[in-house]
Structures are given as structure tokens and as C-alpha cells.
Motif scaffolding. Structure first.
Motif, mmCIF file in Angstrom:
data_model
loop_
_atom_site.group_PDB
_atom_site.id
_atom_site.type_symbol
_atom_site.label_atom_id
_atom_site.label_comp_id
_atom_site.label_asym_id
_atom_site.label_seq_id
_atom_site.Cartn_x
_atom_site.Cartn_y
_atom_site.Cartn_z
ATOM 1 N N VAL A 228 42.205 38.989 26.624
ATOM 2 C CA VAL A 228 42.290 38.193 27.777
ATOM 3 C C VAL A 228 42.693 38.223 28.640
ATOM 4 O O VAL A 228 41.692 38.651 29.447
ATOM 5 C CB VAL A 228 42.806 35.802 27.529
ATOM 6 N N PRO A 229 43.723 38.612 28.992
ATOM 7 C CA PRO A 229 44.284 39.253 31.162
ATOM 8 C C PRO A 229 43.793 40.281 30.607
ATOM 9 O O PRO A 229 43.373 40.624 32.028
ATOM 10 C CB PRO A 229 45.414 38.504 30.392
ATOM 11 N N PHE A 230 43.500 41.120 29.579
ATOM 12 C CA PHE A 230 42.978 42.435 29.786
ATOM 13 C C PHE A 230 41.329 42.684 30.471
ATOM 14 O O PHE A 230 41.541 42.652 31.616
ATOM 15 C CB PHE A 230 43.090 43.680 28.765
ATOM 16 N N LEU A 231 40.505 41.564 30.022
ATOM 17 C CA LEU A 231 39.823 40.860 30.378
ATOM 18 C C LEU A 231 39.475 40.932 30.906
ATOM 19 O O LEU A 231 38.399 40.975 32.126
ATOM 20 C CB LEU A 231 38.564 40.196 28.712
ATOM 21 N N ALA A 232 40.029 40.003 31.621
ATOM 22 C CA ALA A 232 40.001 39.095 32.935
ATOM 23 C C ALA A 232 40.327 40.027 34.458
ATOM 24 O O ALA A 232 39.479 40.312 35.886
ATOM 25 C CB ALA A 232 41.097 37.376 33.791
ATOM 26 N N GLY A 233 41.371 40.502 34.315
ATOM 27 C CA GLY A 233 41.604 41.899 34.472
ATOM 28 C C GLY A 233 40.352 43.157 35.110
ATOM 29 O O GLY A 233 40.114 43.315 35.985
ATOM 30 N N LEU A 234 39.260 43.117 33.752
ATOM 31 C CA LEU A 234 38.565 44.004 34.530
ATOM 32 C C LEU A 234 37.600 43.338 34.328
ATOM 33 O O LEU A 234 36.184 44.020 36.219
ATOM 34 C CB LEU A 234 37.350 44.213 32.377
ATOM 35 N N GLY A 235 36.587 41.795 34.711
ATOM 36 C CA GLY A 235 36.121 41.596 35.781
ATOM 37 C C GLY A 235 36.087 41.198 36.876
ATOM 38 O O GLY A 235 36.160 41.122 38.052
ATOM 39 N N PHE A 236 37.641 40.445 37.594
ATOM 40 C CA PHE A 236 38.639 41.155 38.834
ATOM 41 C C PHE A 236 38.370 42.199 39.672
ATOM 42 O O PHE A 236 37.924 41.949 40.923
ATOM 43 C CB PHE A 236 39.379 40.604 38.134
ATOM 44 N N GLN A 237 38.141 43.557 39.252
ATOM 45 C CA GLN A 237 38.255 44.449 39.467
ATOM 46 C C GLN A 237 36.775 44.048 40.041
ATOM 47 O O GLN A 237 36.473 45.156 41.000
ATOM 48 C CB GLN A 237 37.956 45.472 38.243
ATOM 49 N N VAL A 238 36.041 44.452 39.316
ATOM 50 C CA VAL A 238 33.971 43.972 39.121
ATOM 51 C C VAL A 238 33.605 42.824 40.305
ATOM 52 O O VAL A 238 33.313 42.953 41.785
ATOM 53 C CB VAL A 238 33.386 43.367 38.339
ATOM 54 N N LEU A 239 34.601 41.600 40.909
ATOM 55 C CA LEU A 239 34.975 40.847 41.285
ATOM 56 C C LEU A 239 34.601 41.133 42.996
ATOM 57 O O LEU A 239 34.218 41.756 44.164
ATOM 58 C CB LEU A 239 35.902 39.856 41.289
ATOM 59 N N VAL A 240 36.266 42.115 42.696
ATOM 60 C CA VAL A 240 36.937 42.941 43.933
ATOM 61 C C VAL A 240 35.970 43.877 44.703
ATOM 62 O O VAL A 240 36.033 44.154 45.950
ATOM 63 C CB VAL A 240 38.320 44.345 44.024
ATOM 64 N N ASN A 241 34.863 44.692 43.865
ATOM 65 C CA ASN A 241 33.798 45.514 44.573
ATOM 66 C C ASN A 241 32.904 44.660 45.154
ATOM 67 O O ASN A 241 32.612 45.435 45.886
ATOM 68 C CB ASN A 241 33.642 46.292 43.413
#
Length: 269
Positions: A228-241
Motif C-alpha cells: 500500500v505505501p508504495f502504491l500511495a507513493g506512486l499516486g502522490f508523485q502524480v498529485l505533486v506533478n
């Protein structure tokens, strides 16, 4: 011991990735992977180590299948990492094996496995925390107060769940190198759910894979909690973009707000 084990895992994966890009077989990242692999064994409770190793092996298989032409590099790397890592961990493993021979643990009956299995509604705690009470299943109800602490340990917080949803946007990108990685973590989440809820899939594997009959199937939540944290990290990078054009002050404010919301959420929980 869980925190020490979990803290080493991302760096283990990172070192392994960097090792694959090196031209020389024996390099500093390979040695770093071996050191971290040994450190995982030294981090504490060997039951947690077991599921961490399963996670790491599945990741290696995933990367091997992604680039099957680098067969020699993968095989030699995992042999060296395992050898060096187990040498480092020998200080913990050597005294452990004589004790293991006297272990009284027997294969679990179907009844005990079903009693220990986690209901789907508890796993969904990642979406909605049980603030006003908790789900209970027989394994924890009959156990001591100590074990009841883990009634809700599936909850990660509201924001990580939201960030995980943002990761699905990667699916719609035409050129996306992270899509296979996202699929891998989604696969592990589904796999661990099938295992910890005591589905027929678990009983099928239990019949064919040696050692599975002695596993506590609810502990496959460890693999779920790694994914879950790895998946959340990928999504967080999308949000930061999305906010890449914002000034640094606003970005800093955004990060502070995220930390604040997460803190209040978890304290309230």
C-alpha cells in the motif's frame, strides 16, 4: 522489530534496482543489498522476516520477468545477496535452528485457519477506520488483551488511500514505465487479501507448497502493508506533478498540510 524490518525494505529494493544498472557484477549496490538483506534478518521477530523475504523474492521474480534477457545478472545477484546476507544474519540464525528443531508448532487445522482468517470488512479498514468500535474475529476475541491491540492494524490513514487512487491515472498514460510496477503492487494486494481472508486460493496453495500448512495466514497482511505505501507513493508523485507550477512556498504549505491531516487522522484513530 516490525518498524526496523519495514524501514530496511525500501532501501533493499532501491539497492537491488541500482545493482541491476551496474555493468560490474560485484558492485557497491550489490554489497549494499546483501547488507540490508542481512539486516532484515537481524531486525527481530523471524515471523515478520519470513514475509519480508517472500515480498523481496516476488519482487525479484517480477523484475526478472520484466527483463528476461538479463537472466545471468538476476541469478548471480540473488545468489550473492542471499549468500552474503545469510552470512551476516548467521549470528541470529545459528542459535535459532537448534530451537526450531524442538518447536511444538503443528500444521494448522482448517478450523483454526478459518478462525484466524481476517474478514473482508476488517481489510477494508484501509478505506474507513473503525473509530466507533472495531470488528472482532474469534482468534483475537479468545486471545489476551495484548493481541487485541491488533484488531485494526490494517488502517493506513485516509490520505494514503486517496493517493493510491491517484496512481490509477498512470494506467491512462501512453508512455508510462511505472505501469508494470503499479500492476505488481496491485497484484500483491489482491494476493495478500486472498491469503489473509482464508479464501479457497489459500487452501489450494497450502496443499501444494511445503511449509504453508504451518503459516498463520492472517500474517500475509505484512505483504499487504508493504504494498500500500508504495502504491500511495506512486499516486502522490502524480498529485505533486499537478502542482509543479506552484511556487516553493505553496508546495511547502501543501506538504505541511498533508503531514498535519495525517497526524490528526491517526491520533484520532
Amino acid at each position: 522489530h516490525m518498524l526496523m524490518n519495514s524501514a530496511a525494505l525500501p532501501y533493499l529494493l532501491l539497492c537491488y534496482e541500482k545493482n541491476l544498472t551496474e555493468k560490474r557484477l560485484l558492485n557497491k549496490y550489490l554489497l549494499g543489498s546483501a547488507f540490508l538483506f542481512g539486516f532484515v534478518f537481524l531486525s527481530g521477530h523471524l515471523q515478520i522476516v519470513y514475509y519480508t523475504v517472500i515480498f523481496f523474492v516476488l519482487y525479484i521474480v517480477f523484475r526478472f520477468l520484466q527483463n528476461i534477457f538479463s537472466f545471468k545478472k538476476h541469478i548471480l545477484s540473488i545468489l550473492l545477496i542471499s549468500s552474503f546476507g545469510l552470512m551476516i544474519s548467521a549470528v541470529a540464525l545459528v542459535p535459532f535452528f537448534p530451537v526450531l528443531q524442538n518447536s511444538y508448532r503443528l500444521p494448522y487445522s482448517d478450523f483454526i485457519i478459518k478462525a484466524n482468517s481476517i474478514p473482508v470488512e476488517a481489510v477494508l479498514g484501509v478505506i474507513f477506520p473503525y473509530y466507533k468500535g472495531s470488528t472482532e474475529w474469534s482468534h483475537f476475541v479468545k486471545s489476551t488483551i495484548y493481541w487485541r491491540v491488533f484488531n485494526n492494524y490494517v488502517y493506513f490513514g485516509l490520505l494514503p488511500f486517496i493517493f493510491s487512487l491517484f496512481s490509477f491515472k498512470l494506467i491512462f498514460k501512453k508512455t508510462n514505465n511505472l505501469l508494470p510496477l503499479q500492476g505488481f503492487f496491485l497484484f500483491l494486494i489482491i494476493f495478500s487479501w486472498l491469503m489473509c481472508t482464508g479464501s479457497p486460493f489459500f487452501f489450494l496453495l497450502r496443499s501444494f507448497i511445503p511449509g504453508f500448512e504451518k503459516l498463520q495466514n492472517h500474517r500475509f497482511l505484512e505483504i499487504y502493508s508493504f504494498s500500500v505505501p508504495f502504491l500511495a507513493g506512486l499516486g502522490f508523485q502524480v498529485l505533486v506533478n499537478y502542482f509543479s507550477d506552484l511556487k516553493e512556498k505553496f508546495k511547502l504549505l501543501l506538504f505541511v498540510l498533508i503531514i498535519f491531516i495525517t497526524t490528526i487522522d491517526l491520533i484520532h484513530y
